[in-house]
Scaffold this motif. Sequence first.
Motif, PDB file in Angstrom:
ATOM      1  N   CYS A  32       0.817  -1.214   0.000  1.00  0.00           N
ATOM      2  CA  CYS A  32       0.000   0.000   0.000  1.00  0.00           C
ATOM      3  C   CYS A  32       0.846   1.258   0.000  1.00  0.00           C
ATOM      4  N   GLN A  33       2.013   1.206   0.619  1.00  0.00           N
ATOM      5  CA  GLN A  33       2.925   2.351   0.589  1.00  0.00           C
ATOM      6  C   GLN A  33       3.455   2.577  -0.823  1.00  0.00           C
ATOM      7  N   LEU A  34       3.692   1.482  -1.545  1.00  0.00           N
ATOM      8  CA  LEU A  34       4.184   1.609  -2.917  1.00  0.00           C
ATOM      9  C   LEU A  34       3.090   2.110  -3.859  1.00  0.00           C
ATOM     10  N   ASP A  35       1.859   1.626  -3.655  1.00  0.00           N
ATOM     11  CA  ASP A  35       0.740   2.011  -4.520  1.00  0.00           C
ATOM     12  C   ASP A  35      -0.552   1.743  -3.760  1.00  0.00           C
ATOM     13  N   PRO A  36      -1.155   2.773  -3.141  1.00  0.00           N
ATOM     14  CA  PRO A  36      -2.336   2.529  -2.306  1.00  0.00           C
ATOM     15  C   PRO A  36      -3.529   1.982  -3.073  1.00  0.00           C
ATOM     16  N   TYR A  37      -3.680   2.341  -4.340  1.00  0.00           N
ATOM     17  CA  TYR A  37      -4.792   1.818  -5.139  1.00  0.00           C
ATOM     18  C   TYR A  37      -4.625   0.314  -5.344  1.00  0.00           C
ATOM     19  N   GLU A  38      -3.464  -0.088  -5.843  1.00  0.00           N
ATOM     20  CA  GLU A  38      -3.211  -1.511  -6.070  1.00  0.00           C
ATOM     21  C   GLU A  38      -3.088  -2.255  -4.746  1.00  0.00           C
ATOM     22  N   GLY A  39      -2.535  -1.606  -3.727  1.00  0.00           N
ATOM     23  CA  GLY A  39      -2.388  -2.252  -2.429  1.00  0.00           C
ATOM     24  C   GLY A  39      -3.723  -2.638  -1.828  1.00  0.00           C
ATOM     25  N   ALA A  40      -4.743  -1.764  -1.990  1.00  0.00           N
ATOM     26  CA  ALA A  40      -6.077  -2.094  -1.485  1.00  0.00           C
ATOM     27  C   ALA A  40      -6.653  -3.290  -2.232  1.00  0.00           C
ATOM     28  N   LYS A  41      -6.467  -3.332  -3.542  1.00  0.00           N
ATOM     29  CA  LYS A  41      -6.945  -4.465  -4.325  1.00  0.00           C
ATOM     30  C   LYS A  41      -6.229  -5.746  -3.906  1.00  0.00           C
ATOM     31  N   LEU A  42      -4.941  -5.640  -3.634  1.00  0.00           N
ATOM     32  CA  LEU A  42      -4.172  -6.806  -3.206  1.00  0.00           C
ATOM     33  C   LEU A  42      -4.642  -7.308  -1.842  1.00  0.00           C
ATOM     34  N   ALA A  43      -4.964  -6.380  -0.930  1.00  0.00           N
ATOM     35  CA  ALA A  43      -5.452  -6.782   0.389  1.00  0.00           C
ATOM     36  C   ALA A  43      -6.760  -7.551   0.266  1.00  0.00           C
ATOM     37  N   LEU A  44      -7.676  -7.045  -0.564  1.00  0.00           N
ATOM     38  CA  LEU A  44      -8.941  -7.742  -0.773  1.00  0.00           C
ATOM     39  C   LEU A  44      -8.708  -9.097  -1.422  1.00  0.00           C
ATOM     40  N   ALA A  45      -7.856  -9.147  -2.436  1.00  0.00           N
ATOM     41  CA  ALA A  45      -7.605 -10.409  -3.144  1.00  0.00           C
ATOM     42  C   ALA A  45      -7.040 -11.465  -2.206  1.00  0.00           C
ATOM     43  N   GLU A  46      -6.140 -11.062  -1.300  1.00  0.00           N
ATOM     44  CA  GLU A  46      -5.546 -12.049  -0.400  1.00  0.00           C
ATOM     45  C   GLU A  46      -6.567 -12.572   0.605  1.00  0.00           C
ATOM     46  N   ALA A  47      -7.385 -11.679   1.180  1.00  0.00           N
ATOM     47  CA  ALA A  47      -8.410 -12.129   2.115  1.00  0.00           C
ATOM     48  C   ALA A  47      -9.429 -13.023   1.404  1.00  0.00           C
ATOM     49  N   TYR A  48      -9.801 -12.634   0.195  1.00  0.00           N
ATOM     50  CA  TYR A  48     -10.728 -13.415  -0.635  1.00  0.00           C
ATOM     51  C   TYR A  48     -10.153 -14.818  -0.876  1.00  0.00           C
ATOM     52  N   ARG A  49      -8.869 -14.878  -1.214  1.00  0.00           N
ATOM     53  CA  ARG A  49      -8.207 -16.160  -1.491  1.00  0.00           C
ATOM     54  C   ARG A  49      -8.082 -17.000  -0.223  1.00  0.00           C
ATOM     55  N   ASN A  50      -7.810 -16.353   0.919  1.00  0.00           N
ATOM     56  CA  ASN A  50      -7.681 -17.097   2.171  1.00  0.00           C
ATOM     57  C   ASN A  50      -8.995 -17.710   2.619  1.00  0.00           C
TER      58      ASN A  50
END
Length: 320
Positions: A32-50
């Motif tokens: 999220c520090q590198l890219d907050p837009y993509e970081g938010a999508k990545l956070a959702l994708a990981e929780a979704y996958r888990n």
Amino acid sequence: ALSFPDDAGMIRVDEESGLGFAIATDCNSRFCQLDPYEGAKLALAEAYRNVAVTGAVPTAVTDCLNFGSPENPEVMWQFSQTVDGLSDACLELGVPVTGGNVSFYNQTGDAPIFPTPVVGVLGIIDDVARRIPSGWQDAGENIYLLGVTATELSGSQWAGTIHGHLGGRPPKVDLAAEKRLADLLHAASLQSLVSSAHDVSGGGLAQTLAEGVMRFGVGARVWLSEIMERDGVDAATALFSESTGRVVVTVPREDDVKFRGLCDGRGYPVMRIGVTDAPGDGDAPALEIQDVFTVSATELRQRSQATLPAAFGATVAEPV
């Protein structure tokens, strides 16, 4: 930088039917520090996958969005980008946000925390008896890697731990692929084709395999050659890349053909990368990465459990 445990929790809500739900919370503040837009999508994708790796169907989202002072234009931009990323990702995955909260002014002096949008995903499972565990329990089963590994080490645990570096772009996330992966895992659960499933995220494949060995103390022999050849990566990248859309599953040999057919029929990349392994006489369970290293389950567990005690100058008691 903050990260959150990979495993989802599961609760049974009806004793007669076995109806239950699984929930996972995730966020990688380095991404999220590198890219907050993509970081938010990545956070959702990981929780979704888990949630998906348990056999449950991801159904709803909640969140806790943590930032520094909104009076700081940079922080307010991070917040705006995060909300946009989470909104767009929820629309693409078809999961609604049912609630959440925002926490501002998280900083020391003028130094804000990294943007940390913690995303929780809840999934429904019609019978908790067919939940998929996160680690393998039996020797002689095939280990498969679902998904493709790319050279995506920016913002990774490897970059931070080994090189003390935070820069570049976070991994790309393909939400359509994440949805296909979740559907595939649900189908495999319904047919009882996989005996364990664990997503690949923080720490990469190496961390996933280590956790799989530690979960029930059953070893594994893994080879990287096919990953390296197919995906065009070196051994370090194969082990530590944090590319998305990947899951490690174990499959009993009698279900091998059906499982491969399920993956091929749904067009999802799959590759056999090893076998679960029982120790020989006098040998301890271990994780063996062929031609790279071998580490015992005991050492893995000691290193995993010693982190916090070591930080406070304490020691870890030997298991009784």
